[in-house]
Design a protein around this motif. Sequence first.
Motif, short mmCIF file in Angstrom:
data_model
loop_
_atom_site.label_atom_id
_atom_site.label_comp_id
_atom_site.label_asym_id
_atom_site.label_seq_id
_atom_site.Cartn_x
_atom_site.Cartn_y
_atom_site.Cartn_z
N ASP A 36 0.80 -1.22 0.00
CA ASP A 36 0.00 0.00 0.00
C ASP A 36 0.84 1.29 0.00
N VAL A 37 2.16 1.18 0.12
CA VAL A 37 2.98 2.38 -0.02
C VAL A 37 2.92 2.93 -1.45
N PHE A 38 2.48 2.09 -2.39
CA PHE A 38 2.40 2.52 -3.79
C PHE A 38 1.02 3.05 -4.17
N GLU A 39 0.10 3.06 -3.22
CA GLU A 39 -1.23 3.57 -3.54
C GLU A 39 -1.15 5.05 -3.89
N GLY A 40 -1.71 5.39 -5.05
CA GLY A 40 -1.70 6.77 -5.51
C GLY A 40 -0.38 7.21 -6.12
N ARG A 41 0.56 6.28 -6.27
CA ARG A 41 1.86 6.62 -6.82
C ARG A 41 2.01 6.07 -8.25
N GLU A 42 3.08 6.47 -8.90
CA GLU A 42 3.26 6.16 -10.32
C GLU A 42 3.25 4.66 -10.60
N LEU A 43 3.88 3.87 -9.75
CA LEU A 43 3.96 2.44 -10.01
C LEU A 43 2.58 1.81 -10.15
N ALA A 44 1.66 2.20 -9.27
CA ALA A 44 0.31 1.64 -9.33
C ALA A 44 -0.37 2.00 -10.65
N GLU A 45 -0.09 3.18 -11.15
CA GLU A 45 -0.70 3.61 -12.41
C GLU A 45 -0.13 2.86 -13.61
N ARG A 46 1.05 2.27 -13.45
CA ARG A 46 1.69 1.53 -14.56
C ARG A 46 1.24 0.07 -14.63
N ILE A 47 0.47 -0.38 -13.65
CA ILE A 47 0.01 -1.77 -13.66
C ILE A 47 -0.96 -1.97 -14.83
N PRO A 48 -0.72 -2.96 -15.70
CA PRO A 48 -1.50 -3.13 -16.93
C PRO A 48 -2.85 -3.81 -16.70
N LEU A 49 -3.82 -3.07 -16.16
CA LEU A 49 -5.14 -3.62 -15.89
C LEU A 49 -5.94 -3.79 -17.17
N LEU A 50 -6.63 -4.93 -17.27
CA LEU A 50 -7.56 -5.19 -18.38
C LEU A 50 -8.84 -5.78 -17.81
N PHE A 51 -9.94 -5.62 -18.54
CA PHE A 51 -11.21 -6.25 -18.19
C PHE A 51 -11.56 -5.96 -16.72
N ASN A 52 -11.80 -7.00 -15.93
CA ASN A 52 -12.15 -6.79 -14.52
C ASN A 52 -11.01 -7.13 -13.57
N ASP A 53 -9.76 -6.89 -14.01
CA ASP A 53 -8.62 -7.03 -13.12
C ASP A 53 -8.80 -6.13 -11.89
N ARG A 54 -8.16 -6.49 -10.80
CA ARG A 54 -8.29 -5.70 -9.58
C ARG A 54 -6.95 -5.57 -8.88
N ILE A 55 -6.73 -4.37 -8.34
CA ILE A 55 -5.60 -4.14 -7.45
C ILE A 55 -6.10 -4.16 -6.02
N ILE A 56 -5.46 -4.95 -5.18
CA ILE A 56 -5.75 -4.96 -3.74
C ILE A 56 -4.50 -4.46 -3.03
N PHE A 57 -4.60 -3.28 -2.43
CA PHE A 57 -3.46 -2.73 -1.70
C PHE A 57 -3.41 -3.37 -0.30
N VAL A 58 -2.22 -3.80 0.07
CA VAL A 58 -2.04 -4.53 1.33
C VAL A 58 -0.93 -3.86 2.14
N SER A 59 -1.16 -3.65 3.42
CA SER A 59 -0.13 -3.10 4.29
C SER A 59 0.96 -4.14 4.56
N ALA A 60 2.20 -3.70 4.48
CA ALA A 60 3.33 -4.58 4.79
C ALA A 60 3.98 -4.19 6.11
N ASP A 61 3.24 -3.47 6.95
CA ASP A 61 3.79 -3.02 8.23
C ASP A 61 4.01 -4.17 9.20
N GLU A 62 3.28 -5.27 9.00
CA GLU A 62 3.45 -6.43 9.87
C GLU A 62 3.77 -7.66 9.03
N GLU A 63 4.29 -8.68 9.69
CA GLU A 63 4.58 -9.94 9.02
C GLU A 63 3.28 -10.55 8.49
#
Length: 351
Positions: A36-63
């Motif tokens: 989720d550090v990439f939410e709203g950042r350039e990398l997330a916008e470069r993900i090649p989404l098609l059709f009903n693909d989905r991005i799920i942002f996940v916190s990596a603050d914990e194991e």
Amino acid sequence: MVPRVIFGKGSFDQLGEILLPKRRHAEAPFIFLVDDVFEGRELAERIPLLFNDRIIFVSADEEPKTDQVDALVEKVRDDYGELPSGIVGIGGGTLMDLAKAVSILLTNKGGASQYQGWDLVRQPSVYHVGIPTISGTGAEVSRTTVLLGPEKKLGINSDYTTFDQVVLDPDLTQGVSKEQWFYTGMDCYIHCIESLQGTYLNAFSQSYGEKALDLCKEVYLGDISTEESREKLMMASWHGGMSIAYSQVGVAHAMSYGLGFVLGVRHGIGNCLVFQHLEEFYPEGVATFKEMQKKHGIVMPKGVCSDLTDDQFHTMISVAMGMVPLWENALGRHWREVVTPDKLEGIYRKI
């Protein structure tokens, strides 16, 4: 072993081309698990989404946890009527492990905690891709996905865990903090020390481990450019992960599992906290580690275990001593003659 890998600056931009032939049809999406550090950042916008693909942002603050995996699997199953075309993990070791675990649990019944152990997975996972944005864990290449469960911290170790495709783009590691760069890179360094000095060592492990160790020394003790450092550390991570594919890690990792389970200490820093006190087992490795630490001005936390109860120490020691293959690699089959609960408690109390 990972069957397909692409390495190089800008290689992330080939992701759409890589995924296209793996799409079964328009209703079978790709699910992107992204730090989720990439939410709203350039990398997330470069993900090649098609059709009903989905991005799920996940916190990596914990194991990563087994119940977290179960929740993600349930979400994917509830939202789609069939299996996705694949899972893509983008982030550090936590996201790599989550992507591997979710891909397994989508095709295997039950919860993630049932598969913590060696070769318990029976059905092949869905297609899954790993794209690391930090180097050192080796999670992008290993057959293990390490999870905190209700009773233990232990990996799902399986031939079906390994990624089907990995994209290694050194540009993605830009912006990592100095401390995270050090602790995660030291995970790789410690992999190498434990593998190269282990009883499981063989020619395969040795060849990869020696190269990874040389690269780590170049990165952390040499005088190279930032760009070259990113590239070499990414390859050190890959080679370090390959080194333990046919061997094992050792004392630092076993004890780090205990720290992670009881205190939630992140894997990389947990290894460092333990390794600094392991001169008895890895004298040269510890000396070089402290040289690297000094060069980069890294000050590690103190008093981490100072307020633990006797019960917490007991749990931490129990988790650590439960990592039998790691102890056998480090000390041989008669490791219990060397490693006792009192010895481990003495090391933990120094942290």
